[in-house]
Design a protein around this motif. Structure first.
Motif, PDB file in Angstrom:
ATOM      1  N   LEU A  73       3.877  -4.888   3.031  1.00  0.00           N
ATOM      2  CA  LEU A  73       4.044  -6.308   3.354  1.00  0.00           C
ATOM      3  C   LEU A  73       3.214  -7.169   2.391  1.00  0.00           C
ATOM      4  O   LEU A  73       3.683  -8.201   1.894  1.00  0.00           O
ATOM      5  N   ALA A  74       1.980  -6.730   2.124  1.00  0.00           N
ATOM      6  CA  ALA A  74       1.141  -7.442   1.152  1.00  0.00           C
ATOM      7  C   ALA A  74       1.748  -7.371  -0.244  1.00  0.00           C
ATOM      8  O   ALA A  74       1.734  -8.354  -0.998  1.00  0.00           O
ATOM      9  N   LEU A  75       2.308  -6.230  -0.583  1.00  0.00           N
ATOM     10  CA  LEU A  75       2.964  -6.050  -1.883  1.00  0.00           C
ATOM     11  C   LEU A  75       4.160  -6.983  -2.017  1.00  0.00           C
ATOM     12  O   LEU A  75       4.409  -7.550  -3.088  1.00  0.00           O
ATOM     13  N   ALA A  76       4.911  -7.168  -0.942  1.00  0.00           N
ATOM     14  CA  ALA A  76       6.065  -8.068  -0.967  1.00  0.00           C
ATOM     15  C   ALA A  76       5.632  -9.512  -1.210  1.00  0.00           C
ATOM     16  O   ALA A  76       6.284 -10.251  -1.955  1.00  0.00           O
ATOM     17  N   LEU A 181       2.320  -6.712 -15.714  1.00  0.00           N
ATOM     18  CA  LEU A 181       1.174  -5.822 -15.882  1.00  0.00           C
ATOM     19  C   LEU A 181       0.208  -5.952 -14.701  1.00  0.00           C
ATOM     20  O   LEU A 181      -0.256  -4.941 -14.144  1.00  0.00           O
ATOM     21  N   ILE A 182      -0.078  -7.179 -14.309  1.00  0.00           N
ATOM     22  CA  ILE A 182      -0.983  -7.397 -13.170  1.00  0.00           C
ATOM     23  C   ILE A 182      -0.384  -6.813 -11.893  1.00  0.00           C
ATOM     24  O   ILE A 182      -1.086  -6.198 -11.074  1.00  0.00           O
ATOM     25  N   LEU A 187      -0.725  -2.889  -7.740  1.00  0.00           N
ATOM     26  CA  LEU A 187      -0.003  -1.917  -6.925  1.00  0.00           C
ATOM     27  C   LEU A 187      -0.806  -0.634  -6.781  1.00  0.00           C
ATOM     28  O   LEU A 187      -0.872  -0.024  -5.709  1.00  0.00           O
ATOM     29  N   VAL A 188      -1.457  -0.230  -7.867  1.00  0.00           N
ATOM     30  CA  VAL A 188      -2.241   1.002  -7.871  1.00  0.00           C
ATOM     31  C   VAL A 188      -3.645   0.782  -7.335  1.00  0.00           C
ATOM     32  O   VAL A 188      -4.172   1.607  -6.574  1.00  0.00           O
ATOM     33  N   PHE A 194      -2.287   3.230  -2.241  1.00  0.00           N
ATOM     34  CA  PHE A 194      -3.340   4.238  -2.370  1.00  0.00           C
ATOM     35  C   PHE A 194      -4.623   3.718  -1.727  1.00  0.00           C
ATOM     36  O   PHE A 194      -5.081   2.619  -2.042  1.00  0.00           O
ATOM     37  N   PRO A 195      -5.238   4.469  -0.817  1.00  0.00           N
ATOM     38  CA  PRO A 195      -6.451   3.994  -0.126  1.00  0.00           C
ATOM     39  C   PRO A 195      -7.574   3.697  -1.112  1.00  0.00           C
ATOM     40  O   PRO A 195      -7.774   4.432  -2.091  1.00  0.00           O
ATOM     41  N   LEU A 196      -8.312   2.636  -0.851  1.00  0.00           N
ATOM     42  CA  LEU A 196      -9.436   2.294  -1.718  1.00  0.00           C
ATOM     43  C   LEU A 196     -10.539   3.340  -1.657  1.00  0.00           C
ATOM     44  O   LEU A 196     -11.367   3.428  -2.562  1.00  0.00           O
ATOM     45  N   THR A 197     -10.525   4.132  -0.602  1.00  0.00           N
ATOM     46  CA  THR A 197     -11.529   5.197  -0.495  1.00  0.00           C
ATOM     47  C   THR A 197     -11.335   6.278  -1.556  1.00  0.00           C
ATOM     48  O   THR A 197     -12.224   7.122  -1.742  1.00  0.00           O
TER      49      THR A 197
END
Length: 255
Positions: A73-76, A181-182, A187-188, A194-197
């Motif tokens: 949802l945040a990506l959208a 690019l941003i 996204l990654v 992908f979890p920030l952990t």
């Protein structure tokens, strides 16, 4: 004999509220007609959700779909408010569309607000589609819908401001390359998929200050953990939203 009617034009610019409504309708119509860009901004987050929910291409916390839907949802929001809008506005500038708007009484601030409102309208359809797909994949949301809506709106303002800032100072080709690019980097690195952990503590602390990270974490806190959004996430999004719109309003060039 009937006296001739005379009309006196009301000279002067329309009130800013009317300017904003008229420009918002126009911007929404233009976005809806831009089929290729609209397809990309809607399809890519949906494909990401289905791909990562149904395959084991990454080590994602389980249940996978409950972790993924808030991030997608945040990506959208980012794909529409930032990437799509930056590219479209950059080419509007290149083709002279903005230069013509600059000759009208409409100030830059009204144009920027209209563009932000237009992407919000498109995002409603995006969110609806992702929610339907999420439920089909077995998503089980929790939390306060009001907080979710507030997060999405604040994230939209933040990313819209950043997209307009980029498009307002760079050439169209540079905007196209920079926005894509941003988008790929966030996204990654933004915690959407992908979890920030997975990252080192030092890098994670930096990434947590990004708007995509705050939006993703806030949505995940509400929808997955049935908790309230942290002060850090609210403050981060508010800072990015206020800062990006303020800077874009001052630096945006009509041509």
């Amino acid at each position: 004999m009937t006296a001739a009617l005379t009309f006196t034009p009301a000279a002067g610019a329309a009130p800013r509220s009317r300017q904003w409504l008229a420009q918002t309708r126009l911007e929404t119509s233009l976005l809806a007609r831009n089929g290729e860009q609209l397809l990309l901004t809607i399809v890519i987050p949906t494909v990401v959700l289905i791909l990562f929910a149904k395959t084991s291409v990454a080590d994602i916390p389980k249940p996978r779909v409950d972790f993924l839907v808030p991030g997608v949802l945040a990506l959208a929001v980012m794909s529409t408010a930032f990437t799509g809008q930056a590219i479209a506005t950059g080419f509007e500038r290149r083709y002279g569309v903005l230069r013509r708007l600059g000759t009208t009484p409409m100030p830059r601030s009204v144009l920027l607000m209209a563009k932000t409102a237009a992407v919000t309208a498109i995002e409603i359809a995006q969110v609806a589609l992702l929610v339907i797909v999420g439920f089909a994949l077995g998503w089980s949301p929790h939390g306060n819908p009001g907080e979710v809506i507030a997060l999405l709106l604040l994230g939209t303002i933040a990313f819209s401001g950043l997209g307009l800032l980029l498009a307002g100072v760079l050439r169209a080709e540079a905007t196209l390359a920079g926005a894509n690019l941003i988008y790929l980097l966030l996204l990654v690195l933004g915690g959407a998929v992908f979890p920030l952990t997975d990252f080192s503590s030092g890098l994670r602390h930096v990434l947590e200050q990004l708007p995509i990270s705050a939006l993703t974490d806030g949505l995940r806190t509400v929808l997955r953990h049935d908790d309230h959004v942290s002060v850090h996430d609210w403050v981060t999004l508010l800072a990015w939203a206020a800062g990006s719109i303020a800077v874009a309003s001052r630096t945006f060039r009509w041509e």
